[in-house]
Scaffold this active site. Sequence first.
Site, mmCIF file in Angstrom:
data_model
loop_
_atom_site.group_PDB
_atom_site.id
_atom_site.type_symbol
_atom_site.label_atom_id
_atom_site.label_comp_id
_atom_site.label_asym_id
_atom_site.label_seq_id
_atom_site.Cartn_x
_atom_site.Cartn_y
_atom_site.Cartn_z
ATOM 1 C CG MET A 165 40.733 -32.182 28.253
ATOM 2 S SD MET A 165 41.011 -31.354 26.673
ATOM 3 C CE MET A 165 39.332 -30.912 26.244
ATOM 4 C CE1 TYR A 442 30.852 -30.565 27.524
ATOM 5 C CE2 TYR A 442 30.743 -29.587 25.341
ATOM 6 C CZ TYR A 442 30.505 -30.650 26.193
ATOM 7 O OH TYR A 442 29.914 -31.790 25.707
ATOM 8 C CD GLU A 443 36.511 -29.258 25.559
ATOM 9 O OE1 GLU A 443 37.632 -28.724 25.423
ATOM 10 O OE2 GLU A 443 36.252 -30.032 26.491
ATOM 11 N N GLY A 444 35.836 -24.016 25.014
ATOM 12 C CA GLY A 444 35.934 -22.678 24.452
ATOM 13 C C GLY A 444 34.573 -22.222 23.987
ATOM 14 C CD GLN A 449 35.924 -22.674 19.648
ATOM 15 O OE1 GLN A 449 36.650 -22.916 18.693
ATOM 16 N NE2 GLN A 449 36.248 -23.007 20.887
#
Length: 603
Positions: A165, A442-444, A449
């Site tokens: 992605m 990473y991934e927010g 979160q």
Amino acid sequence: MPIYTPPLRDMQFVLHELLNVSAELKALPKHADTDADTINAVLEEGGKFAAEVVFPINISGDAQGCQLNRDTHEVKAPDGFKEAYAQYVAGGWPSLSCDPEYGGQGLPFVVNQCFYEMLNSSNQAWTMYPGLSHGAYECLHAHGTPEQKALYLPKLTSGEWTGTMCLTEPHCGTDLGMLRTKAEPQADGTYKLSGQKIFISAGEHNLAPNIVHLVLARLPDAPPGSKGISLFIVPKFNVAADGSMGERNGIYCGGLEHKMGIHGNSTCQMVLDEAVGTLVGQPHKGLAAMFVMMNAARLGVGNQSLGLTEVAYQNALAYAKDRVQMRSLTGVKAPGKPADPIIVHPDVRRMLMTAKAYAEGGRALACYCALLLDKEINHPDEAVRAEAAEVVALLTPIVKAFTTDNAWEATSACQQVFGGHGYIKEWGMEQFVRDARINMIYEGTNTIQSLDLLGRKVLGNQGATLKKFGKLVEQLVKAEMANEAMGEFIKPLADLGQKLTQLTGEVGMKAMSNADEVGAAAVDYLRVVGHLVLGYFWARSAQIALAKLAEAEEEAQRPDPFYQAKLQTARFYFTRLMPETSSLMRRIRAGSDVLMDTDAALA
């Protein structure tokens, strides 16, 4: 050299005793025939693959890293990675939980969750190559056209092709509304994409002949902000209608990031130079479609940290039993040796137990979320599907942030057990710490979160979803409140639940007049909720262990050490880790003023 043994016994406990997975799956027609024996057999073989094929190339992959050929833009993964991936594909592992319509085996997500935990313990950097493919698969399975599914899903399912992605750009990270990559429509219905992406994990490599990139970009008529983002399939090699690969597409690696950890995974700067893409879903609705992949990735990152916590614990435990240094404060424990094994020292045990409690508690939480996903997708009752989706949405930021924060603490503690040897590469511990650190980012980031949990998932619906999980806690408390043996677990759990309810109301009231109160409280608030969730699973685990030990005593049988260990770990969690919530709540109540009234200090 480090060691790793797949924790199959604890996985079986979580799946079959704590979650009663076989009975839960019988309510799902798609998985009604998946029994405990099948699950155990799959995980046993999966553990062998992880420990025997992937784990041995972890340290060497970290040392060698990835190599970019700037002339061809090709990236070579570390030695052994391509061969391990070929074995992974040959063994049918990519298709484990994929749809049989596209060549998948159709096993539950919860089985794939356990398999991937073992892969992450063995080699997080390698596991990210196939792991990202699962996210791409899920996104296209949910939002692709029939033609796109037929073209790409069989190859992603088999592992013949991998996926990525492509979100982040040099000027914007989490704030994707600022992205600039452009997509120009073409007469043939395709689009030409131009722009630059960074931090793209597994963006280029030699493990598979083609890479299916899912790219966020803007159409010419796109409105500003996140409402103007569309999603596109952009393969490394263009794909013909019959599924064959065509010419090289205009997407390539312009550089590799030199990272603190996960050196064996190629983290790429990707350049799109009029790359041909096809639209996924509706124009300007790409962010919603990509959230399928992003949420899967957030659960996956939690799983990465769970794997690292487990492998770090195993190595620290083995070292603590073998390493001799000083004598026990309460007297000599190993008279035949010049010093006692360091496991006799209280603080060494504290560090080991911290990792063990977070690993086993995190495993229960991760498997529970995977089971909720199975229900969300496959349960015949729409109301059950909706509730499962709502609860897993609540728990996703907790899995991502709480588990990764705990892994950072646990891997650091396990490194500390080794003393100076913890900083030496061949022991493997410093790699676990370095690899664990990125999972908080990473991934927010974990702050993102936390804001998602408090601002959107809790205050956004006046705590309605949190109350649904709270009902599970209430049911357990009511069932065991009169059980004296469970008092040491039930009382602090009930107390925390009551205090969290009051705290949530206080933060909500403050936030109505000052939104900064949410930002000031969010990170600490997530940890409080995380402890309530983990406390619930640890209380349930203690409940089972106590029953099994009582049963053995009644039948005059020798107590099973597994249940004794589970009970001891539960006691450690409730007395040594959960009390953190007291200081967290005090910090939350301090409010935002002490943070925001700092202009002079930060001048």
